[in-house]
Write an enzyme that holds these catalytic residues in place. Structure first.
Site, PDB file in Angstrom:
ATOM      1  N   PRO A  94       0.846  -1.202   0.000  1.00 48.68           N
ATOM      2  CA  PRO A  94       0.000   0.000   0.000  1.00 48.68           C
ATOM      3  C   PRO A  94       0.880   1.250   0.000  1.00 48.68           C
ATOM      4  O   PRO A  94       1.920   1.265   0.676  1.00 48.68           O
ATOM      5  CB  PRO A  94      -0.794  -0.116   1.311  1.00 48.68           C
ATOM      6  CG  PRO A  94      -0.126  -1.165   2.127  1.00 48.68           C
ATOM      7  CD  PRO A  94       0.721  -2.000   1.219  1.00 48.68           C
ATOM      8  N   VAL A  95       0.506   2.274  -0.790  1.00 52.54           N
ATOM      9  CA  VAL A  95       1.349   3.484  -0.838  1.00 52.54           C
ATOM     10  C   VAL A  95       1.180   4.306   0.441  1.00 52.54           C
ATOM     11  O   VAL A  95       0.145   4.238   1.097  1.00 52.54           O
ATOM     12  CB  VAL A  95       1.041   4.393  -2.071  1.00 52.54           C
ATOM     13  CG1 VAL A  95       1.482   3.729  -3.350  1.00 52.54           C
ATOM     14  CG2 VAL A  95      -0.404   4.795  -2.115  1.00 52.54           C
ATOM     15  N   GLY A  98       4.143   3.348   5.222  1.00 49.50           N
ATOM     16  CA  GLY A  98       5.274   3.051   6.111  1.00 49.50           C
ATOM     17  C   GLY A  98       5.983   1.762   5.777  1.00 49.50           C
ATOM     18  O   GLY A  98       6.883   1.350   6.498  1.00 49.50           O
ATOM     19  N   LEU A  99       5.600   1.121   4.669  1.00 46.13           N
ATOM     20  CA  LEU A  99       6.233  -0.163   4.324  1.00 46.13           C
ATOM     21  C   LEU A  99       7.257  -0.024   3.187  1.00 46.13           C
ATOM     22  O   LEU A  99       7.655  -1.016   2.586  1.00 46.13           O
ATOM     23  CB  LEU A  99       5.171  -1.218   3.971  1.00 46.13           C
ATOM     24  CG  LEU A  99       4.208  -1.600   5.102  1.00 46.13           C
ATOM     25  CD1 LEU A  99       3.225  -2.673   4.646  1.00 46.13           C
ATOM     26  CD2 LEU A  99       4.960  -2.088   6.342  1.00 46.13           C
ATOM     27  N   SER A 102       7.707   3.398  -2.028  1.00 41.46           N
ATOM     28  CA  SER A 102       8.422   4.204  -3.038  1.00 41.46           C
ATOM     29  C   SER A 102       9.855   3.697  -3.217  1.00 41.46           C
ATOM     30  O   SER A 102      10.375   3.673  -4.335  1.00 41.46           O
ATOM     31  CB  SER A 102       8.400   5.684  -2.668  1.00 41.46           C
ATOM     32  OG  SER A 102       9.020   5.883  -1.424  1.00 41.46           O
ATOM     33  N   ALA A 104      10.948   0.575  -2.757  1.00 43.46           N
ATOM     34  CA  ALA A 104      10.927  -0.707  -3.464  1.00 43.46           C
ATOM     35  C   ALA A 104      10.754  -0.459  -4.961  1.00 43.46           C
ATOM     36  O   ALA A 104      11.438  -1.073  -5.797  1.00 43.46           O
ATOM     37  CB  ALA A 104       9.799  -1.586  -2.919  1.00 43.46           C
ATOM     38  N   ASP A 145      15.225   2.907   3.871  1.00 40.43           N
ATOM     39  CA  ASP A 145      14.252   2.136   3.077  1.00 40.43           C
ATOM     40  C   ASP A 145      14.896   1.588   1.794  1.00 40.43           C
ATOM     41  O   ASP A 145      14.699   0.427   1.421  1.00 40.43           O
ATOM     42  CB  ASP A 145      13.058   3.022   2.677  1.00 40.43           C
ATOM     43  CG  ASP A 145      12.260   3.507   3.874  1.00 40.43           C
ATOM     44  OD1 ASP A 145      12.752   3.386   5.003  1.00 40.43           O
ATOM     45  OD2 ASP A 145      11.140   4.022   3.670  1.00 40.43           O
TER      46      ASP A 145
HETATM   47  C1  MEV Z   1      10.573   6.191   6.809  1.00 39.77           C
HETATM   48  O1  MEV Z   1      10.379   4.862   6.387  1.00 39.77           O
HETATM   49  C2  MEV Z   1      11.589   6.230   7.916  1.00 39.77           C
HETATM   50  C3  MEV Z   1      11.918   7.614   8.461  1.00 39.77           C
HETATM   51  O2  MEV Z   1      12.926   7.429   9.475  1.00 39.77           O
HETATM   52  C4  MEV Z   1      12.441   8.535   7.375  1.00 39.77           C
HETATM   53  C5  MEV Z   1      13.818   8.125   6.846  1.00 39.77           C
HETATM   54  O3  MEV Z   1      14.541   7.398   7.495  1.00 39.77           O
HETATM   55  O4  MEV Z   1      14.145   8.592   5.734  1.00 39.77           O
HETATM   56  C6  MEV Z   1      10.721   8.262   9.116  1.00 39.77           C
END
Ligand code: MEV
Length: 317
Positions: A94-95, A98-99, A102, A104, A145
């Protein structure tokens, strides 16, 4: 000739937000991700199947596809290609959840595009090129990420350094639950960073503590000491929540997972919506997943560790 690349999404186990300010973060690849198909083409063209959007170098491009167009342009320039590429994206993440959706997409795009044009890039080069689109999306990303999407596994990460792979004694299962609420990472990162301006000394101590606790969490995860790991996760959620990046819904989801018997639970990623992760005792993941599902959550189990980006020629797998 078509090339395919699949890159995983991620969970952050400890250290999100603090990682942008120099802390270590512990993160892991998950079993959902982005699948990108690429082939040489007369111009640059992008189709996103899950967003139902397309863009070509000649037309005005939809905003959500701009980071991918940039990534392709930069990849072609980096490998010295004059040809274009046609890229088709499919993602089961899901966009804005938090997973790491973008990242990936960016990592799989770089890997598939360069391979389709006959260039083999190192993982380090793939990370550097994927960071271009992350900067378009998030402003000031730490890179955690993108590094998980490329290297996979469980990594201990510090901004500007190569990630360290963490070997696990035993597989570990986490339960991921989505709140159903989308949010912008850049907005959450900016909100969190305001604390630095307001309370510079307290903030600096928290960044140091985050690093130390992340080291302890890494040690506990590697040695399968889930009780210590769970306690550290709970501590992180409490602090992130007090610092304003949780929501009532995320706090309730965390409480619900702890009540159901998990050893630890917290928001994962930027917060403000998105997902939580919860850590069950060994052998209890399935039963807790069922309890959470009965209560209306879309809980799903992920079993660590899992691999990073994979590239192949020919047909989709
Ligand atoms: C986002 O997945 C994680 C954050 O720590 C931002 C980042 O590390 O770029 C909120």
């Amino acid at each position: 000739m078509k090339f395919f690349a699949r890159a995983p999404g991620k969970i952050i186990i400890t250290g999100e937000h603090f990682v942008v300010h120099g802390s270590l973060a512990l993160a892991a690849a998950i079993d959902r991700g982005a699948l990108v198909e690429a082939e040489a083409f007369e111009r640059i063209e992008v189709v996103s199947k899950n967003l139902g959007l397309s863009a070509s170098g000649t037309k005005k491009s939809p905003r959500p596809l701009k980071p991918t167009l940039e990534t392709i342009k930069d990849t072609l320039e980096f490998v010295g290609e004059r040809r274009g590429a046609r890229v088709v994206i499919n993602s089961d993440l899901p966009v804005s959840s938090g997973l790491g959706s973008s990242s990936a997409v960016a990592v799989a795009t770089v890997a598939a595009t360069s391979s389709a044009l006959g260039h083999k890039l190192s993982l380090e080069e793939i990370v550097d090129l994927a960071m271009v689109s992350e900067k378009v999306v998030h402003g000031r990303p730490s890179g955690v990420d993108v590094n998980v999407a490329a290297y996979g596994g469980v990594i201990l990460f510090r901004m500007g350094e190569r990630p360290r792979q963490i070997k696990l004694n035993k597989n570990v299962e986490f339960i991921i639950s989505y709140s159903g609420i989308e949010r912008k990472t850049s907005r959450m990162v900016a909100k969190f960073s305001d604390m630095r301006q307001m309370y510079p000394n307290i903030f600096a101590s928290l960044v140091l503590s985050s690093s130390r606790l992340t080291e302890m969490a890494t040690d506990a995860l590697a040695k399968s000491d889930l009780t210590t790991l769970g306690t550290i996760m709970n501590f992180f959620h409490m602090v992130l929540s007090r610092l304003g990046v949780s929501t009532r819904k995320l706090d309730d989801m965390v409480e619900g997972a702890l009540e159901a018997g998990c050893l630890g639970a917290k928001l994962t990623g930027a917060g403000g919506g998105g997902c939580t992760i919860a850590l069950p005792r060994y052998g209890e993941a399935k039963i807790i997943e069922e309890v959470l599902k009965k209560r209306g959550s879309d809980a799903s189990i992920v079993r660590l560790p899992l691999g990073g980006v994979k590239v192949w020629k020919g047909e989709s797998q």
